[in-house]
Design a protein around this motif. Structure first.
Motif, PDB file in Angstrom:
ATOM      1  N   VAL A 114     -17.150  -9.341  -0.129  1.00 15.61           N
ATOM      2  CA  VAL A 114     -16.793  -8.683   1.134  1.00 15.61           C
ATOM      3  C   VAL A 114     -15.909  -7.474   0.859  1.00 15.61           C
ATOM      4  CG1 VAL A 114     -15.668  -8.976   3.375  1.00 15.61           C
ATOM      5  CG2 VAL A 114     -16.974 -10.873   2.385  1.00 15.61           C
ATOM      6  N   ILE A 115     -14.932  -7.652  -0.035  1.00 17.28           N
ATOM      7  CA  ILE A 115     -14.030  -6.546  -0.382  1.00 17.28           C
ATOM      8  C   ILE A 115     -14.806  -5.403  -1.023  1.00 17.28           C
ATOM      9  CG2 ILE A 115     -12.109  -5.885  -1.884  1.00 17.28           C
ATOM     10  CD1 ILE A 115     -11.003  -8.721  -1.486  1.00 17.28           C
ATOM     11  N   ASP A 116     -15.738  -5.745  -1.923  1.00 17.19           N
ATOM     12  CA  ASP A 116     -16.519  -4.706  -2.592  1.00 17.19           C
ATOM     13  C   ASP A 116     -17.293  -3.858  -1.601  1.00 17.19           C
ATOM     14  OD1 ASP A 116     -15.586  -5.515  -5.038  1.00 17.19           O
ATOM     15  OD2 ASP A 116     -17.355  -6.694  -5.550  1.00 17.19           O
ATOM     16  N   ASP A 117     -17.804  -4.494  -0.554  1.00 17.03           N
ATOM     17  CA  ASP A 117     -18.514  -3.730   0.472  1.00 17.03           C
ATOM     18  C   ASP A 117     -17.584  -2.739   1.158  1.00 17.03           C
ATOM     19  OD1 ASP A 117     -20.893  -4.926  -0.069  1.00 17.03           O
ATOM     20  OD2 ASP A 117     -20.848  -6.310   1.637  1.00 17.03           O
ATOM     21  N   LEU A 118     -16.331  -3.158   1.405  1.00 18.58           N
ATOM     22  CA  LEU A 118     -15.364  -2.254   2.030  1.00 18.58           C
ATOM     23  C   LEU A 118     -14.993  -1.114   1.091  1.00 18.58           C
ATOM     24  CD1 LEU A 118     -15.043  -4.348   4.326  1.00 18.58           C
ATOM     25  CD2 LEU A 118     -12.597  -3.869   4.267  1.00 18.58           C
ATOM     26  N   ILE A 119     -14.877  -1.442  -0.198  1.00 10.04           N
ATOM     27  CA  ILE A 119     -14.506  -0.408  -1.165  1.00 10.04           C
ATOM     28  C   ILE A 119     -15.577   0.683  -1.234  1.00 10.04           C
ATOM     29  CG2 ILE A 119     -14.152   0.006  -3.642  1.00 10.04           C
ATOM     30  CD1 ILE A 119     -12.721  -2.648  -3.787  1.00 10.04           C
ATOM     31  N   ARG A 120     -16.816   0.301  -0.958  1.00 13.41           N
ATOM     32  CA  ARG A 120     -17.883   1.313  -0.963  1.00 13.41           C
ATOM     33  C   ARG A 120     -17.737   2.276   0.208  1.00 13.41           C
ATOM     34  NH1 ARG A 120     -20.963  -3.520  -1.973  1.00 13.41           N
ATOM     35  NH2 ARG A 120     -21.330  -3.732  -4.216  1.00 13.41           N
ATOM     36  N   SER A 121     -16.978   1.840   1.223  1.00 14.56           N
ATOM     37  CA  SER A 121     -16.684   2.730   2.346  1.00 14.56           C
ATOM     38  C   SER A 121     -15.538   3.644   1.956  1.00 14.56           C
ATOM     39  CB  SER A 121     -16.290   1.905   3.581  1.00 14.56           C
ATOM     40  OG  SER A 121     -15.524   2.663   4.481  1.00 14.56           O
ATOM     41  N   GLU A 122     -15.729   4.949   2.115  1.00 15.72           N
ATOM     42  CA  GLU A 122     -14.708   5.909   1.693  1.00 15.72           C
ATOM     43  C   GLU A 122     -13.377   5.658   2.384  1.00 15.72           C
ATOM     44  OE1 GLU A 122     -14.020  10.736   1.740  1.00 15.72           O
ATOM     45  OE2 GLU A 122     -16.050   9.927   1.640  1.00 15.72           O
ATOM     46  N   ARG A 123     -13.425   5.308   3.654  1.00 11.49           N
ATOM     47  CA  ARG A 123     -12.194   5.088   4.421  1.00 11.49           C
ATOM     48  C   ARG A 123     -11.387   3.932   3.848  1.00 11.49           C
ATOM     49  NH1 ARG A 123     -11.858   2.334  10.374  1.00 11.49           N
ATOM     50  NH2 ARG A 123      -9.579   2.233  10.520  1.00 11.49           N
ATOM     51  N   ILE A 128      -7.277   0.934   0.454  1.00 14.82           N
ATOM     52  CA  ILE A 128      -6.937  -0.113  -0.518  1.00 14.82           C
ATOM     53  C   ILE A 128      -6.246   0.501  -1.725  1.00 14.82           C
ATOM     54  CG2 ILE A 128      -7.915  -1.810  -2.123  1.00 14.82           C
ATOM     55  CD1 ILE A 128     -10.066  -2.356   0.015  1.00 14.82           C
ATOM     56  N   LYS A 129      -6.769   1.626  -2.174  1.00 15.88           N
ATOM     57  CA  LYS A 129      -6.167   2.314  -3.315  1.00 15.88           C
ATOM     58  C   LYS A 129      -4.721   2.682  -3.031  1.00 15.88           C
ATOM     59  CE  LYS A 129      -6.446   6.816  -5.617  1.00 15.88           C
ATOM     60  NZ  LYS A 129      -7.249   8.057  -5.744  1.00 15.88           N
ATOM     61  N   GLN A 130      -4.465   3.282  -1.867  1.00 14.63           N
ATOM     62  CA  GLN A 130      -3.125   3.774  -1.557  1.00 14.63           C
ATOM     63  C   GLN A 130      -2.111   2.641  -1.426  1.00 14.63           C
ATOM     64  OE1 GLN A 130      -2.171   6.849  -1.804  1.00 14.63           O
ATOM     65  NE2 GLN A 130      -4.282   7.421  -2.265  1.00 14.63           N
ATOM     66  N   PHE A 131      -2.481   1.557  -0.713  1.00 13.36           N
ATOM     67  CA  PHE A 131      -1.437   0.542  -0.560  1.00 13.36           C
ATOM     68  C   PHE A 131      -1.306  -0.358  -1.779  1.00 13.36           C
ATOM     69  CE2 PHE A 131      -3.846  -3.182   0.402  1.00 13.36           C
ATOM     70  CZ  PHE A 131      -4.808  -2.888   1.376  1.00 13.36           C
ATOM     71  N   MET A 132      -2.318  -0.440  -2.639  1.00 16.22           N
ATOM     72  CA  MET A 132      -2.113  -1.174  -3.888  1.00 16.22           C
ATOM     73  C   MET A 132      -1.252  -0.371  -4.857  1.00 16.22           C
ATOM     74  SD  MET A 132      -3.073  -4.161  -3.550  1.00 16.22           S
ATOM     75  CE  MET A 132      -2.643  -4.643  -5.213  1.00 16.22           C
ATOM     76  N   LEU A 133      -1.400   0.951  -4.867  1.00 20.37           N
ATOM     77  CA  LEU A 133      -0.490   1.770  -5.660  1.00 20.37           C
ATOM     78  C   LEU A 133       0.927   1.655  -5.107  1.00 20.37           C
ATOM     79  CD1 LEU A 133      -2.619   4.969  -6.394  1.00 20.37           C
ATOM     80  CD2 LEU A 133      -1.954   3.177  -7.994  1.00 20.37           C
ATOM     81  N   ALA A 134       1.033   1.571  -3.779  1.00 16.33           N
ATOM     82  CA  ALA A 134       2.355   1.393  -3.165  1.00 16.33           C
ATOM     83  C   ALA A 134       2.971   0.063  -3.584  1.00 16.33           C
ATOM     84  CB  ALA A 134       2.246   1.465  -1.648  1.00 16.33           C
ATOM     85  N   TYR A 135       2.131  -0.970  -3.711  1.00 14.92           N
ATOM     86  CA  TYR A 135       2.628  -2.272  -4.145  1.00 14.92           C
ATOM     87  C   TYR A 135       3.308  -2.167  -5.508  1.00 14.92           C
ATOM     88  CZ  TYR A 135       2.117  -6.557  -6.896  1.00 14.92           C
ATOM     89  OH  TYR A 135       2.331  -7.596  -7.752  1.00 14.92           O
ATOM     90  N   TYR A 136       2.722  -1.393  -6.413  1.00 11.86           N
ATOM     91  CA  TYR A 136       3.302  -1.235  -7.741  1.00 11.86           C
ATOM     92  C   TYR A 136       4.532  -0.333  -7.741  1.00 11.86           C
ATOM     93  CZ  TYR A 136      -0.871  -3.406  -9.734  1.00 11.86           C
ATOM     94  OH  TYR A 136      -1.868  -4.290 -10.065  1.00 11.86           O
ATOM     95  N   LYS A 137       4.639   0.555  -6.761  1.00 10.60           N
ATOM     96  CA  LYS A 137       5.686   1.574  -6.804  1.00 10.60           C
ATOM     97  C   LYS A 137       6.850   1.315  -5.848  1.00 10.60           C
ATOM     98  CE  LYS A 137       2.528   5.346  -8.076  1.00 10.60           C
ATOM     99  NZ  LYS A 137       2.023   6.682  -7.681  1.00 10.60           N
ATOM    100  N   GLU A 138       6.628   0.528  -4.807  1.00 11.15           N
ATOM    101  CA  GLU A 138       7.652   0.359  -3.780  1.00 11.15           C
ATOM    102  C   GLU A 138       8.955  -0.205  -4.350  1.00 11.15           C
ATOM    103  OE1 GLU A 138       7.772   1.354  -0.822  1.00 11.15           O
ATOM    104  OE2 GLU A 138       5.932   1.057   0.314  1.00 11.15           O
ATOM    105  N   ASP A 139      10.051   0.204  -3.739  1.00  7.89           N
ATOM    106  CA  ASP A 139      11.360  -0.389  -4.022  1.00  7.89           C
ATOM    107  C   ASP A 139      11.540  -1.552  -3.053  1.00  7.89           C
ATOM    108  OD1 ASP A 139      13.940  -1.096  -4.445  1.00  7.89           O
ATOM    109  OD2 ASP A 139      14.817   0.887  -4.130  1.00  7.89           O
ATOM    110  N   TRP A 140      11.028  -2.709  -3.443  1.00  4.73           N
ATOM    111  CA  TRP A 140      11.065  -3.866  -2.545  1.00  4.73           C
ATOM    112  C   TRP A 140      12.490  -4.332  -2.281  1.00  4.73           C
ATOM    113  CZ3 TRP A 140       6.833  -4.778   0.080  1.00  4.73           C
ATOM    114  CH2 TRP A 140       5.615  -4.345  -0.447  1.00  4.73           C
ATOM    115  N   ASP A 141      13.395  -4.096  -3.239  1.00  2.00           N
ATOM    116  CA  ASP A 141      14.805  -4.441  -3.007  1.00  2.00           C
ATOM    117  C   ASP A 141      15.309  -3.754  -1.744  1.00  2.00           C
ATOM    118  OD1 ASP A 141      14.297  -5.378  -5.517  1.00  2.00           O
ATOM    119  OD2 ASP A 141      16.074  -4.530  -6.448  1.00  2.00           O
ATOM    120  N   GLN A 142      15.088  -2.435  -1.679  1.00  2.00           N
ATOM    121  CA  GLN A 142      15.608  -1.659  -0.558  1.00  2.00           C
ATOM    122  C   GLN A 142      14.901  -1.995   0.747  1.00  2.00           C
ATOM    123  OE1 GLN A 142      18.645  -0.725  -1.840  1.00  2.00           O
ATOM    124  NE2 GLN A 142      18.323   0.833  -0.274  1.00  2.00           N
ATOM    125  N   ILE A 143      13.600  -2.244   0.683  1.00  2.00           N
ATOM    126  CA  ILE A 143      12.860  -2.599   1.896  1.00  2.00           C
ATOM    127  C   ILE A 143      13.463  -3.848   2.528  1.00  2.00           C
ATOM    128  CG2 ILE A 143      10.650  -3.497   2.725  1.00  2.00           C
ATOM    129  CD1 ILE A 143       9.278  -1.614   0.745  1.00  2.00           C
TER     130      ILE A 143
END
Length: 763
Positions: A114-123, A128-143
């Protein structure tokens, strides 16, 4: 069947609805099966009028085995919830589920499609790309600090427990380390995180090591995150002097003030400027290049979060529209959470539609289908290829194991049975201190609100612990202490042994340095394992998670999930073959329901017990909170500790010890272990020097240093299993320059060189 007074009182109640709160080792399975036998033998209840339900096949089979001992083949209906639902619904297709112990991940693969089908959608691919990169970069302490306004003590406890994953897939100790690691990764700079260096008799692991192009020395980056604490500052000064004495190495260091004063972007410029001064070359990677490097791992993390999300929504029985309404009224604490919920709702909608279109069911769907059919009057069931049949209308008593693991779907199934049957009573056993399955949809509120669900409720408490010796029971109670709930009472007259071993006090022996290099946890674990095996005890080694802690990550690559299996093989390989079956490695979650002579909790430190993963925010919409997760983690620690029968060992690091151990030290009689008093399993080291182009990894060897040919390779063989003739026979077809066998004292037992053979020890 002998019962103590507590068990007998619970078992002998004639009617009504009963919840038995059974602490670890108190005989809950005994009470459950005794209740069934009592109803059949003394209350003249027919076997077809009794239904015993469990959550897994092992538990159901154990109950059936015990009942046959007392009732012969005239046993009541005993099965899992899912087996009952399957027998009622009679689905024609397979049921989607994940059985990780059997390496069956049908559900995850289905969700991944199901996820793969969504990934084929540009939107959605970009989202998914942006918020997974955010997961790696966010300062969760401050949040968390900004959104929850936690008291400073609670915030610091959260920060110590937070798992921080970098873009490179490593787990680091602080946001500062995470920021530095990500800056290096984004600029294509190769580094080693916590590479070990010798410092006197101990091992020192600086945060980041960057080699110069000639590999002769390089740059060390240290992040002093606790600057201002006297002991920490003194250690930092020692580290600065240490690198000052090594001219081939250069040191730069930062503190949390450097990040807070300048902000992440300006700090990145400062760090890169320092790298410029040392001639370290780098290039800023594009977003596309970064995503290409992390995509596979990021999607795995995302799938893991979505599978849990889907399971919990399905356990609640909510439709896609109901879920969207729930999310609409939910207040997210970060853009990451908001984005995740939006995409997760879309995936959930597609998931439910795809199940229907392919005529498939998952386990929660199977339960809800069974509930609907029972309410519509479909009460007969046939299972085990027709060998067992029954009708829920005839059921008078329902008995349930592990009641603390109930979810909404399970509760509704019980209530549906109650609604159509001539029910005289319900009997459930469980332990709220073993409620550790929230991630799978379990809701401990059903245990706490038993009186609101069942009429004429009775509660019994089983405290007598028949599993563990006194000090182990006392330790379990100490872990429970903050709750003020009643803990177990030891029946055993033996004290047992409970010790806390501190890795800060570990010193490798020469033979261990030769054998394990800079890996300290393996020889430490082997000393404890050998101590137990030498006393005839079977050993269960437990970890908080399947991912391997930083100090032995060399064994398993960053982000890989099979660390438990690899470690079990790794530890077993160092002991005699005849004893290998006595050593098991597992996670604390998977150990629930099991017991062993000796238990070693090998990662009793902050960031593991407790462990808070940033993805916890994806469960806030279902009611998860830092408080509830903290409670879950303490219960998991309780489960791990109470698996032990005679010996329990915690391995910690006083520099980052688990907060849960503070209660153990203050409430229980726990001694500090002395590493020096433990001996590891005796081994023989086989060192072989290979000819050009020869690799010996297929024979179990690992490279240890350069040599005349392609280097020296080494493997360790338990002394009991050692045979020099077998070694030579195994390597007969290999182009070798030489091979020798060395004992723990460094003595050469046997040696062979090309054209010459001798044995110092005789043959």
């Amino acid at each position: 069947m002998e019962l103590d007074d507590e068990q007998a009182a619970a078992v002998a109640l004639a009617a009504g609805n009963t919840l038995v709160v059974a602490r670890a080792g108190s005989g809950k399975t005994t009470a459950l099966t005794a209740r069934a036998a009592f109803l059949q033998k003394h209350c003249r209840i027919e076997p077809r009028e009794l239904l015993l339900l469990a959550f897994n096949r092992d538990a159901a089979n154990e109950m059936k085995k015990r009942l046959r001992t007392f009732l012969g083949e005239n046993v009541p209906h005993v099965m899992t919830f899912h087996a009952l639902a399957h027998a009622i619904v009679k689905p024609l297709s397979r049921i989607l589920s994940d059985q990780k112990d059997e390496d069956q991940l049908d559900l995850s693969k289905f969700v991944q499609d199901v996820i793969d089908d969504l990934i084929r959608s540009e939107r959605y691919a970009d989202r998914i790309k942006q918020f997974m990169l955010a997961y790696y970069k966010e300062d969760w302490d401050q949040i968390i600090r900004n959104k929850f306004n936690l008291p400073i003590a609670h915030f610091l406890a959260y920060r110590r427990s937070l798992e921080r994953e970098t873009l490179a897939g490593e787990f680091v100790k602080s946001y500062g380390e995470k920021l530095i690691a990500n800056i290096l990764f984004e600029h294509g700079i190769e580094y080693k995180y916590e590479k070990p260096f010798r410092w006197g008799e101990s091992v020192y692991r600086p945060d980041f090591t960057i080699y110069f192009d000639n590999r002769r020395g390089g740059l060390i980056i240290e992040y002093f995150g606790l600057k201002g604490e006297p002991d920490y500052d003194a250690l930092a000064e020692d580290k600065i002097r240490y690198w000052g004495s090594r001219p081939q190495w250069n040191l730069i260091y930062f503190s949390s003030e450097d990040i807070s004063r300048h902000g992440p972007d300006r700090f990145a410029s400062i760090l890169l400027g320092a790298l410029d001064r040392f001639g370290i070359r780098y290039r800023k990677l594009s977003d596309h290049e970064i995503w290409a490097k992390v995509k596979h791992r990021a999607i795995d993390r995302f799938t893991e979060a979505v599978v849990s999300f889907v399971n919990r929504a399905r356990a609640l029985g909510v439709s896609a529209d109901d879920l969207r309404e729930k999310v609409l009224h939910h207040s997210s604490i970060s853009q990451f959470e908001a984005d995740f919920l939006e995409v997760a709702c879309e995936i959930y909608d597609s998931y439910v539609d795809r199940l229907a279109s392919q005529n498939l069911l998952d386990f929660p769907g199977l339960l809800w289908s069974a509930v609907e059919r029972i309410k519509n009057g479909e009460t007969s069931f046939v299972r085990d290829r027709g060998r067992e049949s029954g009708n829920l209308k005839t059921i008078k008593y329902v008995l349930v194991d592990e009641f603390q693991d109930m979810s909404t779907a399970f509760i509704e199934l019980l209530l549906a049975i109650k609604g159509v049957s001539d029910s005289s009573g319900f009997f459930g056993v469980g332990d709220n201190w073993q409620a550790i399955n929230r991630f799978a949809g379990a809701d401990i509120r059903y245990f706490g609100n038993f009186e609101d669900i069942f009429t004429s409720p009775y509660k019994f408490l089983l405290l007598n612990n028949y599993r563990s010796d006194a000090r182990i029971v006392e330790t379990g109670n100490a872990i429970m202490a903050p709750s003020d709930e009643r803990g177990g009472v030891a029946v055993s007259r033996r004290d047992g042994e409970v010790m806390i071993f501190d890795m800060a006090k570990w010193r490798s022996r020469d033979a261990e340095k030769q054998r394990h290099g800079d890996d300290e946890i393996t020889p430490a674990a082997l000393r404890l394992i050998w101590h137990c095996l030498s006393g005839g005890q079977r050993v269960l080694v437990l970890f908080r998670a399947r991912t391997i802690p930083w100090y032995i990550r060399w064994l398993i690559g960053p982000g890989e999930k099979d660390g438990v299996e690899a470690l079990q093989e790794h530890f077993r390989s160092a002991i005699p073959e005849r004893l290998r079956g006595m050593v098991t490695v597992n996670t604390a979650h998977s150990a629930k329901g099991k017991e062993e002579d000796a238990v070693i909790i090998l990662d009793a430190r902050d960031g593991r017990f407790p462990l808070i993963h940033p993805l916890w925010v994806t469960g806030r919409v279902f009611g998860d909170s830092l408080l509830s997760i903290g409670s879950d983690e303490r219960r998991l620690f309780y489960v791990a500790a109470t698996r032990a029968k005679h010996a329990l060992y915690f391995v910690t690091d006083s520099r980052r010890g688990s907060t849960f151990l503070a209660g153990v030290r203050s409430h229980a009689n726990v001694a500090s272990g002395d590493w020096r008093k433990l001996a590891g399993p005796p081994c023989v080291a086989i060192e072989a020097e290979a000819g050009p182009g020869r690799k010996l990894s297929r024979y179990g060897f690992r490279p240890v240093r350069a040599g005349r040919g392609d280097g020296v390779w080494r493997k360790d063989v338990p002394l009991v299993d050692f045979s020099w003739d077998r070694v030579l026979s195994q390597l007969r077809s290999v182009d070798l320059l030489g091979v020798r066998a060395i004992d723990d004292e460094g003595n050469v037992l046997h040696e062979w060189s090309a054209g010459v053979r001798r044995s110092d020890a005789g043959e």
